[in-house]
Design an enzyme around this catalytic site. Structure first.
Site, PDB file in Angstrom:
ATOM      1  N   ASP A 171      32.137  42.403  55.829  1.00 15.41           N
ATOM      2  CA  ASP A 171      32.390  41.579  54.650  1.00 15.41           C
ATOM      3  C   ASP A 171      31.048  41.219  54.018  1.00 15.41           C
ATOM      4  O   ASP A 171      30.118  40.797  54.712  1.00 15.41           O
ATOM      5  CB  ASP A 171      33.146  40.304  55.034  1.00 15.41           C
ATOM      6  CG  ASP A 171      33.589  39.523  53.811  1.00 15.41           C
ATOM      7  OD1 ASP A 171      34.586  39.922  53.185  1.00 15.41           O
ATOM      8  OD2 ASP A 171      32.927  38.511  53.475  1.00 15.41           O
ATOM      9  N   LEU A 172      30.941  41.393  52.711  1.00 15.25           N
ATOM     10  CA  LEU A 172      29.673  41.147  52.018  1.00 15.25           C
ATOM     11  C   LEU A 172      29.441  39.655  51.803  1.00 15.25           C
ATOM     12  O   LEU A 172      30.367  38.929  51.434  1.00 15.25           O
ATOM     13  CB  LEU A 172      29.657  41.872  50.672  1.00 15.25           C
ATOM     14  CG  LEU A 172      29.885  43.393  50.720  1.00 15.25           C
ATOM     15  CD1 LEU A 172      29.782  43.976  49.318  1.00 15.25           C
ATOM     16  CD2 LEU A 172      28.887  44.058  51.649  1.00 15.25           C
ATOM     17  N   ASP A 214      35.453  43.277  48.513  1.00 11.86           N
ATOM     18  CA  ASP A 214      34.105  43.498  49.048  1.00 11.86           C
ATOM     19  C   ASP A 214      34.143  43.658  50.570  1.00 11.86           C
ATOM     20  O   ASP A 214      33.182  43.329  51.264  1.00 11.86           O
ATOM     21  CB  ASP A 214      33.165  42.364  48.645  1.00 11.86           C
ATOM     22  CG  ASP A 214      33.636  41.010  49.150  1.00 11.86           C
ATOM     23  OD1 ASP A 214      34.779  40.913  49.631  1.00 11.86           O
ATOM     24  OD2 ASP A 214      32.853  40.036  49.073  1.00 11.86           O
TER      25      ASP A 214
END
Length: 435
Positions: A171-172, A214
């Site tokens: 996960d960004l 994302d």
């Protein structure tokens, strides 16, 4: 234009020679002409022709229909049947293999050409449709649908071969700010670049997919041990952490990664995903921009990045940017003695920082401040900025940081500014790995 490559599967020598001659006169390239099911499968795998002309009755353990079915399922090569048999039972069996053409012997060369061209066109369109169904439109990575299929296949193979599989949920960190402040077009550019960076890090046998928004996920197969997944996670964190350069000042994001293992953490896709997701949220709770195993079996050595950068600068200044290999080895030992675990993964980043500091030190002297004092101040500012932002910063934070440096009377020319950015980038990587 390259010629279309066609393989012939025909057990009658005279017929095979006639078909080959006809194809060559029509402008096609015949890759091979075989007569048995075993040869057909072997050649299809080796040569990967664009199309196969398959007689239904051939020599071998299985007939042409079963051979076509195996080739289509394993290699996705379009099949056109070329046969003298047209009974209803044979036709019904042939339909199961989803052929793209069916030409009866004796044939007219024009009919054969038309059947081949239509089959190739249908196959091209089918491939495009499948790509749209199974691949993410923006990044070109496998989507959720194809990811689950790949994961199921990987788990089945791992069970047969008694191998481990790792699942990395990524996960960004800080991505929302890019969309909010720089627009969705910039956000899309970042996602496309991240997809490239992720694909570069994995092997051909592994899978990286865009899970949504994302979030990305990696399937890592044929592990020699948990360390393989940890090494990859470190590389991904560092790779994603490299700043993105736009027309405006650059920004940096991070990645929180959760890792689960088959069979240690579960035997099915749903369980492994849930546990990787839990580990990923642990990584976020742990300050973001790091990775966590579901069982948290790894122990990272905590280090002070300010202290590390100070030691690096001291080494460069003491040796006046010129040192021997023995000096380098002694320095690595001293870092370990100061509490920094320097592995083979971390060592190149230490070397990169030293190289950048060396290049800065060798710049021509300008202004009233010595190069030693300037470097010392810049390293202190860089370490402070990285610790404060934990290696993730927005455009606004970067602008405020550079403005604060100028307000402190630290003036940099273009070459110095570029090297200072390099110092920040390489130090950020070390911070992620060690601290």
């Amino acid at each position: 234009m390259d010629k279309t490559r066609i393989m012939i599967v025909e057990d009658e020598g005279i017929s095979s020679a006639y078909i080959q001659g006809t194809l060559e006169r029509l402008g096609y390239l015949v890759t091979s002409a075989v007569s048995t099911s075993e040869e057909a499968i072997e050649k299809a795998e080796k040569d990967r022709p664009d199309l196969i002309l398959m007689d239904i009755h051939i020599h071998g353990k299985i007939d042409g229909i079963d051979t076509a079915n195996e080739i289509r399922s394993r290699f996705n090569i379009p099949i056109v049947y070329l046969t003298a048999h047209s009974d209803e039972a044979t036709l019904e069996r042939a339909k199961i293999t989803e052929p793209l053409g069916y030409v009866l012997k004796p044939f007219d060369s024009r009919d054969l050409k038309s059947s081949i061209e239509i089959a190739l066109y249908k196959h091209k369109m089918d491939t495009k449709i499948k790509e749209l169904a199974h691949y993410d439109y923006l990044t070109g990575l496998p989507n959720r649908s194809l990811f689950f299929d790949r994961l199921e296949q990987a788990l089945k193979q791992a069970k047969r071969n008694k191998k481990d599989v790792a699942l990395l949920m990524i996960d960004l960190d800080g991505f929302k700010c890019i969309n909010d402040r720089m627009g969705h077009e910039a956000g899309d550019e970042v996602l496309i670049e991240i997809a490239k960076r992720l694909k570069y890090q994995i092997r051909d046998s592994d899978t990286v997919a865009r899970f949504g928004g994302d979030e990305f996920v990696v399937i890592l197969t044929n592990l020699s041990g948990p360390g393989d997944a940890e090494t990859l996670a470190l590389k991904i964190v560092v790779s994603i952490g490299k700043p993105f350069h736009f027309k405006t000042p650059y920004c940096a994001i991070g990645a929180s990664i959760g890792i689960s293992f088959y069979p240690t953490d579960g035997y099915d896709a749903e369980t492994l995903l849930k546990k990787a997701d839990v580990a990923m949220y642990r990584a976020k709770e742990n300050g973001k921009n790091n990775y966590q195993l579901f069982h948290d079996v790894h122990n990272k050595v905590n280090g002070n990045i300010k202290e590390a950068l100070a030691l690096l600068l001291k080494f460069v200044l003491q040796h006046k940017a010129a040192w021997e290999h023995s000096d380098w080895l002694e320095f690595l030992i001293s870092l370990k003695e100061n509490g920094f675990f320097i592995s083979k993964t971390i060592e190149p980043h230490v070397g990169a920082i030293l190289g950048t500091l060396k290049n800065f030190y060798l710049l021509p002297q300008t202004g009233t401040v010595s190069i030693e004092e300037l470097l010392s101040r810049l390293c202190d500012e860089a370490a402070g900025f990285i610790v404060e932002t934990n290696g993730i910063w927005t455009v606004q934070e970067w602008e405020a940081f550079t403005s604060s440096i100028e307000s402190k009377g630290i003036l940099l020319d273009e070459q110095m500014a570029a090297l200072f950015c390099d110092i920040i980038e390489t130090t950020k990587s070390l911070h992620i790995l060690c601290c």
